[in-house]
Scaffold this active site. Structure first.
Site, short mmCIF file in Angstrom:
data_model
loop_
_atom_site.label_atom_id
_atom_site.label_comp_id
_atom_site.label_asym_id
_atom_site.label_seq_id
_atom_site.Cartn_x
_atom_site.Cartn_y
_atom_site.Cartn_z
N TRP A 220 0.87 -1.18 0.00
CA TRP A 220 0.00 0.00 0.00
C TRP A 220 0.91 1.23 0.00
CZ3 TRP A 220 -1.83 2.86 4.77
CH2 TRP A 220 -2.81 3.81 4.45
N ASP A 302 -0.47 -5.09 9.63
CA ASP A 302 -1.44 -4.09 9.21
C ASP A 302 -2.72 -4.85 8.88
OD1 ASP A 302 -2.98 -2.17 8.05
OD2 ASP A 302 -1.53 -1.56 6.52
N LYS A 338 -13.18 -0.51 6.44
CA LYS A 338 -13.81 -1.38 5.44
C LYS A 338 -14.80 -2.35 6.08
CE LYS A 338 -9.99 -0.59 4.28
NZ LYS A 338 -9.15 0.62 4.53
N1 PLA Z 1 -3.55 -0.39 5.37
C1 PLA Z 1 -3.87 -0.88 4.18
C2 PLA Z 1 -3.18 -2.10 3.69
C3 PLA Z 1 -4.86 -0.26 3.41
O1 PLA Z 1 -5.17 -0.77 2.23
C4 PLA Z 1 -5.50 0.90 3.89
C5 PLA Z 1 -6.54 1.60 3.07
C6 PLA Z 1 -5.13 1.36 5.16
C7 PLA Z 1 -4.15 0.69 5.88
C8 PLA Z 1 -5.70 2.57 5.81
O2 PLA Z 1 -7.03 2.62 5.95
P1 PLA Z 1 -7.74 3.61 6.95
O3 PLA Z 1 -6.74 4.60 7.44
O4 PLA Z 1 -8.80 4.24 6.15
O5 PLA Z 1 -8.25 2.74 8.03
N2 PLA Z 1 -6.41 1.54 1.67
C9 PLA Z 1 -7.44 2.08 0.78
C10 PLA Z 1 -7.71 3.56 1.01
C11 PLA Z 1 -8.76 1.35 0.97
C12 PLA Z 1 -6.50 4.45 1.02
O6 PLA Z 1 -5.61 4.34 0.17
O7 PLA Z 1 -6.47 5.28 1.94
C13 PLA Z 1 -6.97 1.84 -0.66
O8 PLA Z 1 -7.72 2.15 -1.59
O9 PLA Z 1 -5.87 1.27 -0.84
#
Ligand code: PLA
Length: 493
Positions: A220, A302, A338
């Site tokens: 991510w 995570d 989510k």
């Molecule tokens: N960790 C991972 C692996 C994630 O994919 C995301 C969110 C988070 C943490 C953080 O989420 P939160 O802070 O909202 O609880 N990833 C999303 C959104 C869903 C984003 O990029 O913020 C994504 O589209 O990858």
């Protein structure tokens, strides 16, 4: 050892060996490859012509601040602000690029075409393409709003104690020995991102091992910003093999074995983002042996998708529980964005599992020292909703049913998309659509294909070819399949 990125060559600025830090790799300009989402690579590609007077370290700081070079700024400035100010204290401020994921929503919102589809950010949509407010959440919220004792007082620095206790039980299991032995310290944080950041800063201040965190390639995108800014040197380990579209288990184990003893390893608890590729239980065991027995590494999980991968909260917590129940120390960042659909309420928790109750108490006192100057205390509403659902047997059961419903709909989208591509005889092997897990499919489509699909078919996805299956519906599957078919036929991968 080389890590090969997809797409075109990245400049030396972002080349780094999987066993070297971003910062030191930048300084050394090492000749290996990082597989970052290509939109981010793009932004960095543009950053190579910053003034030569800036050291590479300074340029890296610029990268973290999200800056683009001045010549791009003036182009943007004249486009959006006809009068360019020179007398501002801030005239040197550079235009930052959009975020590689959240920026897709910005582009989508700006598209006037009614047929547009947003498969960028991981946000669950119903069959009708609408955001989902879980019924159980509405019930819990109504009860909360009707409570006479309701108020808007500050919470303590670590949030709602009941929420923390129940969150630890949810991820670690209610029968977890570490909880019974009071070896767990849990603090309410601002969703998953905030939990990772607080955990990162705590480690940077107090960790007795190596203040280096290893993240998978790819990962991510925000991990690559959170940890360096928290003060941890950030390095990578091999994870995904584009050839097999599966786990590069041998590469992963080799890189972990080569890590210095005492380093931190970031692991996606389930539903790896962006690849949708998780280790099997047997592979997790192998990884655990390397982390615990061969090397003294600290696992930092995570957990952003508990319940979304398999539809079962317990199954998706398997790896975390395996590591905690072997008695070793673990960090876990939890998000309710989510699985409870609480995206904008920013509800999450950081649990630190250590080897003694006395250590846990002292760790918590220091977590408070990290949080207090950062945002003082967390918000009440979302965590109160979560606590009331987790504390009530009926609401908990109802949530599990709704969660399974979301996970099943995502799985059914995988089957529909796979069948639609088969029907169209789209060139290539698409088995990975069925095999990958969780919210995303890492399609293997390249940047050219993704851009074409956006331009010609109004389908929005991240430039690394990731699509959010949760944003698809039976209505939009044929449109996506047509777009993929046409992109694959027009541009070879
Ligand atoms: N960790 C991972 C692996 C994630 O994919 C995301 C969110 C988070 C943490 C953080 O989420 P939160 O802070 O909202 O609880 N990833 C999303 C959104 C869903 C984003 O990029 O913020 C994504 O589209 O990858």
């Amino acid at each position: 050892m080389m890590i090969r990125g997809v797409g075109r060559k990245v400049p030396s600025l972002l080349r780094l060996s999987s066993s070297s830090s971003y910062t030191s790799a930048l300084a050394a300009g090492r000749n290996s490859w990082i597989h970052t989402p290509s939109i981010e690579r793009e932004a960095v590609d543009e950053r190579i012509d910053v003034p030569a007077s800036l050291s590479r370290g300074a340029r890296f700081q610029g990268f973290l601040r999200g800056e683009v070079p001045r010549r791009h700024m003036s182009a943007v400035a004249t486009e959006t602000h006809p009068s360019v100010s020179t007398d501002s204290f801030f005239s040197h401020v550079q235009q930052a690029p959009e975020d590689p994921i959240l920026g897709i929503t910005v582009a989508y919102n700006n598209d006037p075409n009614p047929a547009k589809v947003n498969l960028g950010v991981g946000a669950y949509r119903t069959e009708e393409g609408k955001p989902l407010l879980l019924t159980v959440l509405q019930k819990a919220e109504e009860t909360l709003l009707a409570k006479e004792s309701r108020n808007k007082e500050y919470l303590g620095i670590t949030g709602i104690p009941e929420f923390n206790k129940l969150s630890a039980q949810l991820i670690l299991g209610s029968d977890c020995p570490a909880i019974a032995e009071k070896r767990v310290s849990t603090v309410q944080c601002l969703s998953g991102t905030g939990s990772l950041r607080v955990g990162g800063e705590f480690l940077a201040r107090h960790y007795g091992g190596q203040k280096i965190i290893y993240v998978p390639v790819p990962t991510w995108g925000n991990h690559l910003k959170i940890f360096p800014l928290a003060g941890l040197e950030t390095r990578t380990y091999r994870y995904y093999d584009p050839k097999t579209k599966g786990l590069d288990y041998a590469g992963m184990v080799e890189d972990l074995r080569a890590a210095p003893s005492g380093a931190v390893v970031l692991l996606h608890a389930c539903a790896h983002n962006p690849t949708g590729v998780d280790p099997t239980q047997e592979q997790w065991e192998g990884i655990r042996r390397v982390i615990r027995e061969e090397k003294q590494l600290l696992p930092f999980f995570d957990s952003a998708y508990q319940g979304f991968a398999s539809g079962s909260l317990d199954t998706d917590a398997w790896a975390v529980r395996r590591f905690v129940n072997d008695g070793g120390e673990v960090f876990v960042a939890q998000s309710y964005a989510k699985n409870m659909g609480l995206y904008g309420e920013r509800v999450g928790a950081l649990s630190v599992i250590v080897k003694g109750a006395d250590v846990a108490t002292r760790v918590e006192s220091q977590l408070k020292q990290v949080i207090r100057p950062m945002y003082s205390s967390p918000p009440t509403h979302g965590a109160a909703i979560v606590a009331s659902i987790l504390a009530d047997k009926d609401l908990l059961e109802e949530w599990k049913v709704e969660l399974k419903g979301m996970a099943d709909r995502i799985i059914s989208m995988r089957h529909q998309l796979f069948d639609a591509l088969k029907e169209r005889k789209t060139p290539g092997n698409w088995d990975h659509i069925l095999n990958q897990i969780g919210m995303f499919t890492f399609t293997g489509l390249n940047k050219e294909q993704v851009e074409y699909m956006r331009r010609e078919h109004h389908i929005y996805m991240t430039l690394d070819g990731r699509i959010s299956m949760a944003g698809l519906s039976s209505r939009t599957v044929p449109q996506l399949a047509d777009a993929i078919h046409s992109a694959v036929t027009k541009f070879s991968s």
